[in-house]
Design a protein around this motif. Structure first.
Motif, mmCIF file in Angstrom:
data_model
loop_
_atom_site.group_PDB
_atom_site.id
_atom_site.type_symbol
_atom_site.label_atom_id
_atom_site.label_comp_id
_atom_site.label_asym_id
_atom_site.label_seq_id
_atom_site.Cartn_x
_atom_site.Cartn_y
_atom_site.Cartn_z
ATOM 1 N N UNK A 1 0.828 -1.040 -0.285
ATOM 2 C CA UNK A 1 0.037 0.106 -0.161
ATOM 3 C C UNK A 1 0.877 1.258 0.090
ATOM 4 N N UNK A 2 2.117 1.148 0.498
ATOM 5 C CA UNK A 2 2.882 2.326 0.310
ATOM 6 C C UNK A 2 3.781 2.336 -0.799
ATOM 7 N N UNK A 3 4.253 1.338 -1.197
ATOM 8 C CA UNK A 3 5.511 1.272 -2.337
ATOM 9 C C UNK A 3 4.750 0.991 -3.648
ATOM 10 N N UNK A 4 3.271 0.379 -3.685
ATOM 11 C CA UNK A 4 2.689 0.119 -4.913
ATOM 12 C C UNK A 4 3.221 -1.525 -5.084
ATOM 13 N N UNK A 5 4.295 -1.993 -4.889
ATOM 14 C CA UNK A 5 4.522 -3.336 -4.763
ATOM 15 C C UNK A 5 5.361 -4.058 -4.055
ATOM 16 N N UNK A 6 5.260 -5.232 -4.035
ATOM 17 C CA UNK A 6 6.173 -6.086 -2.955
ATOM 18 C C UNK A 6 6.149 -7.442 -3.326
ATOM 19 N N UNK A 7 7.432 -7.937 -2.956
ATOM 20 C CA UNK A 7 7.788 -9.341 -3.349
ATOM 21 C C UNK A 7 7.988 -9.990 -2.051
ATOM 22 N N UNK A 8 7.761 -11.413 -1.964
ATOM 23 C CA UNK A 8 8.298 -12.059 -0.689
ATOM 24 C C UNK A 8 9.568 -12.755 -1.112
ATOM 25 N N UNK A 9 10.759 -12.960 -0.517
ATOM 26 C CA UNK A 9 11.872 -13.878 -0.855
ATOM 27 C C UNK A 9 11.428 -15.038 -0.979
ATOM 28 N N UNK A 10 11.820 -15.776 -2.090
ATOM 29 C CA UNK A 10 11.743 -17.133 -2.259
ATOM 30 C C UNK A 10 12.039 -18.063 -1.215
ATOM 31 N N UNK A 11 12.997 -17.728 -0.562
ATOM 32 C CA UNK A 11 13.666 -18.419 0.668
ATOM 33 C C UNK A 11 12.693 -18.630 1.807
ATOM 34 N N UNK A 12 11.827 -17.638 2.000
ATOM 35 C CA UNK A 12 10.771 -17.689 3.095
ATOM 36 C C UNK A 12 9.467 -18.630 2.625
ATOM 37 N N UNK A 13 9.368 -18.603 1.397
ATOM 38 C CA UNK A 13 7.991 -19.151 1.020
ATOM 39 C C UNK A 13 8.229 -20.529 0.843
ATOM 40 N N UNK A 14 9.323 -21.172 0.261
ATOM 41 C CA UNK A 14 9.659 -22.532 0.263
ATOM 42 C C UNK A 14 10.819 -22.927 0.994
ATOM 43 N N UNK A 15 10.769 -23.979 1.732
ATOM 44 C CA UNK A 15 11.728 -24.435 2.576
ATOM 45 C C UNK A 15 12.920 -24.936 1.511
ATOM 46 N N UNK A 16 12.883 -25.061 0.343
ATOM 47 C CA UNK A 16 13.889 -25.632 -0.653
ATOM 48 C C UNK A 16 14.834 -24.465 -1.093
ATOM 49 N N UNK A 17 14.344 -23.066 -1.184
ATOM 50 C CA UNK A 17 15.274 -22.051 -1.686
ATOM 51 C C UNK A 17 15.802 -21.402 -0.526
ATOM 52 N N UNK A 18 17.202 -20.866 -0.908
ATOM 53 C CA UNK A 18 18.107 -20.187 0.263
ATOM 54 C C UNK A 18 17.640 -18.867 0.475
ATOM 55 N N UNK A 19 17.315 -18.815 1.766
ATOM 56 C CA UNK A 19 16.629 -17.414 2.191
ATOM 57 C C UNK A 19 17.730 -16.223 2.033
ATOM 58 N N UNK A 20 17.438 -14.964 1.629
ATOM 59 C CA UNK A 20 18.589 -13.937 1.660
ATOM 60 C C UNK A 20 18.838 -13.633 2.888
#
Ligand code: TXA
Ligand code: MG
Length: 347
Positions: free
Chosen positions: A210-229
């Protein structure tokens, strides 16, 4: 080392000048002070003093590649921490600071690599808790502070949790009572055009959007397979000693599953993390309600304390109900899944 705990009333901070100036002096001398913030207790040190930062890692038993968050108490201090502050970061800071939001930005050269875990970026937060703000101001320093738990344990939401983990390792704990939010700040990486959430928290992705117009989630916190940033998100964390399994499904199925499993252990050895709505349906076990299913803030507030209580009850196995994963529930489920090592049974 003797660890002293002193209480401060956050509503009467004006009367606490002596202890605050003592704590500020400890920070300036390169030693550590644990203090409350609105999210969890932090373990503070002078962020520009690399020897002081190293003491944080030693006291917590924290891996040295896991960077610290630098805390400020005035928006003017942001330039001392970060070398570039893009528009998204400015907007987020304006909207949510002081508060439970951490921004990752390119680091200012004066911030030592000992504080950023060797990275050229730095995490920075302006907390809203009156004691945190007063301590940072009085010390006249930037304060590097991770959560004040021993590495791997749940973050502390009360001074007694800090004492449990760090007694004998730090000189001072400021006790400001139980914290309000109960889980760590939302971390947003603002080093590229689209803000990316590296750790969910009280400030949700919708709020960032709502503040920036866009926002993504780090894949590393969505799936346990990806490496979190965020380096810290890769470690097994927040974990009680006994294995924890999340049981997901309709309430009746969840209750039946857990009740059935109760018979496999001595009942007092089974921990159950539940909610006010279903706590009366269990036939035994160590039952801890973390609040109401319809109020994720209550669950966030009580979750870490419940995980620590399970350790004290010496249970052999823990079952937890699952929570919604929208809004603040996303942060709650992120922490619970990590505590469970992603062990989920769907019923
Ligand atoms: O609510 C909070 O944020 C609390 C209070 C005390 O402010 N602090 C806290 O700190 O949770 P800590 O150290 O427990 O967690 C910091 C997280 C770690 O996962 C770390 O890897 C990540 O922030 N982090 C720090 N600097 C980073 C950077 N430059 N880039 C990516 N992640 C970073
Ligand atoms: Mg932590």
């Amino acid at each position: 080392m003797i660890t002293r705990t002193v209480s401060i009333d956050e509503n009467a901070i004006i009367n606490e000048a002596n202890i605050l100036s003592e704590a500020a002096e400890i920070i300036r001398s390169g030693e550590l002070v644990a203090f409350p913030t609105e999210t969890v207790y932090g373990l503070g040190a002078d962020a520009k003093n690399q020897e002081a930062s190293k003491k944080i890692y030693a006291a917590k038993g924290r891996p040295s590649d896991n960077p610290l968050i630098v805390h400020i108490a005035d928006i003017c201090q942001l330039e001392e921490v970060a070398s570039e502050i893009d528009d998204n970061a400015k907007k987020l800071a304006e909207q949510f600071w002081p508060g439970p939001l951490t921004l990752v930005l390119p680091k200012n050269k004066d911030i030592p690599y000992a504080t950023t875990g060797g990275l050229d970026t730095v995490a920075v937060r302006f907390p809203s808790h009156p004691i945190a703000k007063a301590l940072i101001k009085q010390s006249g320093r930037l304060i590097a502070a991770p959560s004040a738990n021993a590495s791997g344990r749940p973050s502390p939401t009360m001074a007694s949790h800090v004492y449990e983990d760090l007694n004998g390792r730090i000189p001072l704990i400021i006790d400001g009572g139980q914290v309000g939010i109960g889980i760590e700040s939302t971390i947003v990486d603002c080093t590229s055009d689209i803000p990316v959430i590296l750790r969910p928290g009280f400030i949700t992705s919708d709020m960032v959007k709502s503040v920036c117009g866009q926002c993504e989630m780090d894949p590393g916190i969505v799936s346990s397979d990806a490496k979190p940033k965020a380096p810290g998100m890769k470690y097994r964390h927040y974990a009680p000693s006994a294995p924890l399994t999340i049981i997901e499904g309709d309430r009746d199925n969840v209750v039946s599953y857990i009740n059935f499993n109760l018979s496999k252990y001595p009942r007092e050895k089974v921990g159950i993390i539940t909610t006010d709505e279903s706590k009366d349906f269990y036939l035994g076990g160590q039952i801890i309600s973390v609040g109401s299913k319809s109020d994720e803030a209550s669950v966030a507030h009580n979750l870490y304390s419940a995980l620590r209580q399970m350790d004290q009850l010496n249970v052999e196995v823990i079952f937890s109900e699952s929570f919604t994963s929208s809004g603040l529930g996303e942060a709650v489920m992120n922490r619970l899944l990590k505590a469970a090592g992603h062990q989920v049974i769907k019923v």
